[in-house]
Design a protein around this motif. Structure first.
Motif, PDB file in Angstrom:
ATOM      1  N   CYS A 241     -13.718 -12.609  49.708  1.00 15.75           N
ATOM      2  CA  CYS A 241     -14.214 -13.749  50.481  1.00 15.75           C
ATOM      3  C   CYS A 241     -15.057 -14.689  49.624  1.00 15.75           C
ATOM      4  O   CYS A 241     -15.831 -14.236  48.782  1.00 15.75           O
ATOM      5  CB  CYS A 241     -15.099 -13.265  51.624  1.00 15.75           C
ATOM      6  N   ASN A 245     -16.290 -20.672  52.867  1.00 21.68           N
ATOM      7  CA  ASN A 245     -14.877 -20.849  53.202  1.00 21.68           C
ATOM      8  C   ASN A 245     -14.420 -19.766  54.177  1.00 21.68           C
ATOM      9  O   ASN A 245     -14.031 -20.055  55.302  1.00 21.68           O
ATOM     10  CB  ASN A 245     -13.992 -20.781  51.950  1.00 21.68           C
ATOM     11  N   ASP A 246     -14.460 -18.513  53.701  1.00 23.42           N
ATOM     12  CA  ASP A 246     -13.866 -17.401  54.452  1.00 23.42           C
ATOM     13  C   ASP A 246     -14.865 -16.675  55.342  1.00 23.42           C
ATOM     14  O   ASP A 246     -14.460 -15.954  56.257  1.00 23.42           O
ATOM     15  CB  ASP A 246     -13.238 -16.403  53.474  1.00 23.42           C
ATOM     16  N   ALA A 256     -14.338 -10.794  60.026  1.00 27.63           N
ATOM     17  CA  ALA A 256     -14.027 -11.013  58.610  1.00 27.63           C
ATOM     18  C   ALA A 256     -13.348  -9.813  57.952  1.00 27.63           C
ATOM     19  O   ALA A 256     -13.111  -9.823  56.747  1.00 27.63           O
ATOM     20  CB  ALA A 256     -15.298 -11.365  57.852  1.00 27.63           C
ATOM     21  N   ARG A 296      -9.676 -11.889  60.128  1.00 28.87           N
ATOM     22  CA  ARG A 296      -9.312 -12.415  58.803  1.00 28.87           C
ATOM     23  C   ARG A 296      -8.108 -11.647  58.275  1.00 28.87           C
ATOM     24  O   ARG A 296      -8.076 -10.410  58.322  1.00 28.87           O
ATOM     25  CB  ARG A 296     -10.495 -12.259  57.838  1.00 28.87           C
ATOM     26  N   GLU A 309      -7.100 -24.721  52.483  1.00 29.61           N
ATOM     27  CA  GLU A 309      -8.044 -24.495  53.579  1.00 29.61           C
ATOM     28  C   GLU A 309      -7.940 -25.579  54.640  1.00 29.61           C
ATOM     29  O   GLU A 309      -7.542 -26.705  54.353  1.00 29.61           O
ATOM     30  CB  GLU A 309      -9.479 -24.384  53.079  1.00 29.61           C
ATOM     31  N   THR A 325      -8.463 -20.502  55.571  1.00 33.41           N
ATOM     32  CA  THR A 325      -9.802 -20.766  55.041  1.00 33.41           C
ATOM     33  C   THR A 325      -9.822 -20.872  53.510  1.00 33.41           C
ATOM     34  O   THR A 325     -10.736 -21.473  52.944  1.00 33.41           O
ATOM     35  CB  THR A 325     -10.791 -19.680  55.497  1.00 33.41           C
ATOM     36  N   SER A 326      -8.834 -20.292  52.828  1.00 36.03           N
ATOM     37  CA  SER A 326      -8.671 -20.431  51.373  1.00 36.03           C
ATOM     38  C   SER A 326      -7.181 -20.327  51.084  1.00 36.03           C
ATOM     39  O   SER A 326      -6.506 -19.495  51.697  1.00 36.03           O
ATOM     40  CB  SER A 326      -9.370 -19.301  50.604  1.00 36.03           C
ATOM     41  N   ILE A 339      -5.960 -16.907  52.637  1.00 34.57           N
ATOM     42  CA  ILE A 339      -6.777 -16.118  53.547  1.00 34.57           C
ATOM     43  C   ILE A 339      -7.012 -17.004  54.760  1.00 34.57           C
ATOM     44  O   ILE A 339      -7.240 -18.216  54.614  1.00 34.57           O
ATOM     45  CB  ILE A 339      -8.112 -15.719  52.889  1.00 34.57           C
ATOM     46  N   GLY A 340      -6.933 -16.423  55.940  1.00 38.36           N
ATOM     47  CA  GLY A 340      -7.168 -17.211  57.137  1.00 38.36           C
ATOM     48  C   GLY A 340      -7.551 -16.323  58.300  1.00 38.36           C
ATOM     49  O   GLY A 340      -7.608 -15.091  58.180  1.00 38.36           O
ATOM     50  N   TYR A 341      -7.832 -16.968  59.426  1.00 35.07           N
ATOM     51  CA  TYR A 341      -8.177 -16.260  60.656  1.00 35.07           C
ATOM     52  C   TYR A 341      -7.098 -16.510  61.695  1.00 35.07           C
ATOM     53  O   TYR A 341      -6.656 -17.660  61.874  1.00 35.07           O
ATOM     54  CB  TYR A 341      -9.532 -16.733  61.192  1.00 35.07           C
TER      55      TYR A 341
END
Length: 379
Positions: A241, A245-246, A256, A296, A309, A325-326, A339-341
């Motif tokens: 992370c 951002n994350d 997360a 995440r 992002e 998010t990245s 990386i995301g949610y």
């Protein structure tokens, strides 16, 4: 972006300029984003040899006193009291709502016998973190910032070869341990850790000796200077992370996917379970009584389209289910990774989702992290 003249500089600023670095504003500092070799070459060099990173923008502080661990433990869902001498651990400062103020690293440098807890926090958060820690536990232990200390990271499979020439004995460290060393009269504190997924070290050194140490490391045949650009691509391939951002003050550790960072002694039964800020919410998300509304995840794209992002994520029916998010094209795996949610229903490995890039759907799949296997040295 800040005005370049109002930015802080690290003790290695002159060296970066001499090496031809392209400097950018980052966390209030003027920092090298890349050197003439470029991001791809720097990334590959760290994966194959050894890269030297200036991370002196990070905050370093000491918590001093016999009550330091018990006090620090009240701020985080982490086992501080049980950490052995010269052992390092990842921690999370939480708000009263159970969201993340910052992530950090800390080492027990024998606080119980006149030493300290040595804490490293993120550069952009350090002033707020130090004020928060001081306000919450300053009555129970001394909180001593160390703005005079620089921090260098030497990362990659040949980092140990290069560093032990200068500092014999460091090869005995294993992942997430540290020790005090000397080099040319300079007092160093070195941990075997880092932010790249590779073996490597982080070296705390007084600002007056930082330039000389960096030059001595760069004189080793394995070592080249590496900027923030490759630092970001390396940590993303490692599934790590980036604060801001994350993770941030809108995300909990459970959302997360940082459950691993909360030791059992703080989670279930026993006198030390709970008792940290936002414990009701975090423990409720852990046991399912207050389920998290998002998770995440790692994502890999099918096509070679970079997914960055803030890109919206949709299910295959076109409904919004989350956000990246990245993201970038991972230089090592040569595929777009992110990386995301997403909503929990879409968090299972192999789930197909779409990222909406400039109005077009880019097919992605939920994938395990790290994207590139980590190579930490565990002995």
């Amino acid at each position: 972006m800040s005005d370049q003249n109002s930015l802080l500089t690290t003790p290695l600023n002159a060296l970066h300029l001499e090496l031809g670095a392209r400097m950018v504003p980052f966390a209030g500092y003027s920092m090298p984003v890349q050197y003439p070799a470029g991001l791809m070459a720097e990334h590959a060099h760290t994966r194959n040899a050894a890269g030297l990173f200036d991370v002196s923008h990070m905050g370093q502080l000491r918590l001093v006193g016999p009550d330091a661990a018990a006090a620090f433990e009240t701020l985080m869902p982490v086992d501080v009291i049980g950490l052995g001498v010269n052992k390092q651990r990842y921690g999370l400062l939480l708000t009263d709502e159970g969201t993340i103020i910052d992530d950090l690293m800390f080492v027990n440098r024998d606080y119980a016998n006149g030493g300290d807890l040595f804490v490293i926090v993120n550069g952009a958060c350090k002033a707020g973190d130090i004020a928060h820690i001081q306000a919450k536990i300053g009555q129970r232990c001394e909180v001593i910032p160390m703005p005079e200390r620089a921090l260098l990271a030497l990362q990659g499979p040949q980092a140990v070869t290069a560093l032990q020439r200068l500092v014999p004995g460091v090869e005995q460290l294993v992942f997430m341990t540290g020790g005090a060393y000397r080099w040319n009269g300079a007092e160093l504190y070195i941990t075997r850790s880092g932010y790249t997924g590779e073996d490597g070290f982080e070296i705390s050194v007084h600002e007056a000796q930082a330039d000389a140490l960096a030059r001595a490391l760069l004189a080793q045949p394995e070592v080249k200077p590496i900027g923030l650009g490759a630092r970001n691509s390396l940590r993303l391939e490692a599934g790590l992370c980036l604060y801001g951002n994350d993770i941030d003050t809108t995300t909990t550790p459970v959302e997360a996917a940082l459950n691993w960072a909360m030791q059992k002694v703080r989670r279930t039964g026993g006198e030390r379970a709970g008792g940290f800020p936002g414990a009701d919410k975090v423990l409720g998300q852990l046991d399912g009584s207050q389920p998290a509304t998002r998770k995440r995840v790692g994502l890999i794209a099918k096509d070679r389209v970079p997914v960055r992002e803030h890109v919206e994520l949709q299910n295959t029916q076109g409904q919004r289910i989350g956000e990246v998010t990245s993201g970038l094209i991972g230089p090592t795996i040569n595929q777009p990774i992110a990386i995301g949610y997403v909503e929990p229903a879409y968090a299972a490995l192999g789930t197909q989702v779409n990222a909406i890039v400039r109005g077009k759907a880019v097919a992605m799949e939920v994938a395990a992290m790290p994207f590139v296997p980590t190579r930490y040295y565990r002995g």
